[in-house]
Scaffold this motif. Structure first.
Motif, PDB file in Angstrom:
ATOM      1  N   UNK A 150      67.419  89.379 -67.595  1.00 46.86           N
ATOM      2  CA  UNK A 150      68.573  88.681 -66.996  1.00 46.86           C
ATOM      3  C   UNK A 150      68.215  87.831 -65.783  1.00 46.86           C
ATOM      4  N   UNK A 151      67.347  88.355 -64.891  1.00 48.17           N
ATOM      5  CA  UNK A 151      67.049  87.600 -63.670  1.00 48.17           C
ATOM      6  C   UNK A 151      66.267  86.310 -63.954  1.00 48.17           C
ATOM      7  N   UNK A 152      65.657  86.229 -65.152  1.00 50.99           N
ATOM      8  CA  UNK A 152      64.922  85.007 -65.495  1.00 50.99           C
ATOM      9  C   UNK A 152      65.871  83.846 -65.755  1.00 50.99           C
ATOM     10  N   UNK A 153      67.154  84.159 -65.922  1.00 52.24           N
ATOM     11  CA  UNK A 153      68.158  83.112 -66.132  1.00 52.24           C
ATOM     12  C   UNK A 153      68.695  82.554 -64.817  1.00 52.24           C
ATOM     13  N   UNK A 154      68.333  83.175 -63.704  1.00 56.47           N
ATOM     14  CA  UNK A 154      68.819  82.712 -62.406  1.00 56.47           C
ATOM     15  C   UNK A 154      68.144  81.406 -62.004  1.00 56.47           C
ATOM     16  N   UNK A 155      68.899  80.535 -61.359  1.00 57.33           N
ATOM     17  CA  UNK A 155      68.305  79.332 -60.798  1.00 57.33           C
ATOM     18  C   UNK A 155      67.514  79.718 -59.546  1.00 57.33           C
ATOM     19  N   UNK A 195      75.307  86.818 -64.365  1.00 54.61           N
ATOM     20  CA  UNK A 195      74.059  86.693 -65.112  1.00 54.61           C
ATOM     21  C   UNK A 195      73.300  88.014 -65.186  1.00 54.61           C
ATOM     22  N   UNK A 196      73.386  88.806 -64.130  1.00 53.36           N
ATOM     23  CA  UNK A 196      72.689  90.100 -64.127  1.00 53.36           C
ATOM     24  C   UNK A 196      73.487  91.174 -64.863  1.00 53.36           C
ATOM     25  N   UNK A 209      65.627  95.465 -56.569  1.00 53.89           N
ATOM     26  CA  UNK A 209      64.550  96.402 -56.198  1.00 53.89           C
ATOM     27  C   UNK A 209      63.903  97.005 -57.438  1.00 53.89           C
ATOM     28  N   UNK A 210      64.718  97.313 -58.424  1.00 58.61           N
ATOM     29  CA  UNK A 210      64.215  97.943 -59.652  1.00 58.61           C
ATOM     30  C   UNK A 210      63.244  97.033 -60.379  1.00 58.61           C
ATOM     31  N   UNK A 211      63.490  95.740 -60.339  1.00 59.66           N
ATOM     32  CA  UNK A 211      62.649  94.772 -61.057  1.00 59.66           C
ATOM     33  C   UNK A 211      61.608  94.101 -60.152  1.00 59.66           C
ATOM     34  N   UNK A 212      61.425  94.660 -58.964  1.00 58.83           N
ATOM     35  CA  UNK A 212      60.367  94.159 -58.094  1.00 58.83           C
ATOM     36  C   UNK A 212      60.591  92.770 -57.546  1.00 58.83           C
ATOM     37  N   UNK A 213      61.842  92.341 -57.462  1.00 58.08           N
ATOM     38  CA  UNK A 213      62.136  91.011 -56.956  1.00 58.08           C
ATOM     39  C   UNK A 213      62.102  90.963 -55.436  1.00 58.08           C
ATOM     40  N   UNK A 214      62.252  92.112 -54.830  1.00 58.42           N
ATOM     41  CA  UNK A 214      62.156  92.240 -53.370  1.00 58.42           C
ATOM     42  C   UNK A 214      61.338  93.489 -53.070  1.00 58.42           C
TER      43      UNK A 214
END
Length: 215
Positions: A150-155, A195-196, A209-214
């Motif tokens: 899902x986060x890959x769809x974020x701008x 989107x998420x 946090x779960x997906x290592x984005x931060x």
């Protein structure tokens, strides 16, 4: 190529295979076997010496295998057409050698006439693939690609907003840091949540946090 012999180099570590191929191809009009190599290194050397139009390449050889030989040979002699002639149909050999630049792929169970036909086709720029190889390739392309996270769809901007949300920033603090209006922030937050597939800012932060984005 119609009025000139197609020059063919044989690369195979089995002497009897080379002898058999040379004998059979020697009877084919318009095809000339210019050399035989028993290993990859010798194959590359002879290819540079004789400049063959077509190379019949075995896959499994002592030392440098047919995949690496194909790759290196085509780097130095890119106009050559490599026809794989092998007993193997496993994915670990087939896909890498095709990616290395092999032009055609045949099995050693092919009839002499089929090999000669593949040589003539290669000289004209036409690939020939064993039917089982063609089926494998088609099936590979038909396989559905894994769905994007899902986060890959974020701008890019939405990702910035998500990271700031996850760090505990309020909408106003996000607006101040990104130099955008509060309404714009709210618009981005709404899109991020949608989107998420989450319901609120807390769930969005957990996702980040779960997906290592931060960190």
């Amino acid at each position: 190529m119609d009025d000139v012999n197609i020059k063919v180099l044989l690369v195979d570590d089995h002497e009897m295979v080379r002898i058999g191929l040379a004998a059979v191809l020697g009877t084919e009009e318009g095809i000339e076997v210019v050399g035989e190599a028993s290993n990859g290194q010798e194959g590359i050397r002879l290819a540079l010496e004789y400049r063959p139009d077509v190379v019949l390449m075995d896959l499994v050889m002592e030392g440098m295998d047919g995949i690496e030989t194909t790759k290196r040979l085509l780097q130095q002699h890119p106009d050559c057409k490599v026809i794989v002639l092998t007993s193997f149909l496993d994915d670990e050999k087939m896909y890498p050698v095709l990616e290395a630049g092999a032009f055609s792929y045949l099995l050693k169970t092919s009839r002499a006439s089929e090999i000669a036909q593949a040589i003539r086709a290669a000289a004209k720029g036409q690939s020939v693939l064993e039917s089982q190889v063609a089926s494998k390739l088609m099936n590979r392309f038909r396989q559905p690609k894994p769905a994007a996270a899902p986060h890959e769809e974020l701008t890019e901007r939405e990702m910035e907003v998500l990271k700031l949300i996850a760090s505990g920033k309020s909408n106003q603090e996000v607006a101040d840091e990104l130099f955008i209006g509060i309404k714009t922030v709210k618009f981005h937050v709404t899109n991020v949540l949608a989107k998420l597939g989450v319901e609120d800012r807390t769930q969005a932060a957990i996702y980040a946090f779960k997906h290592g984005l931060v960190e």
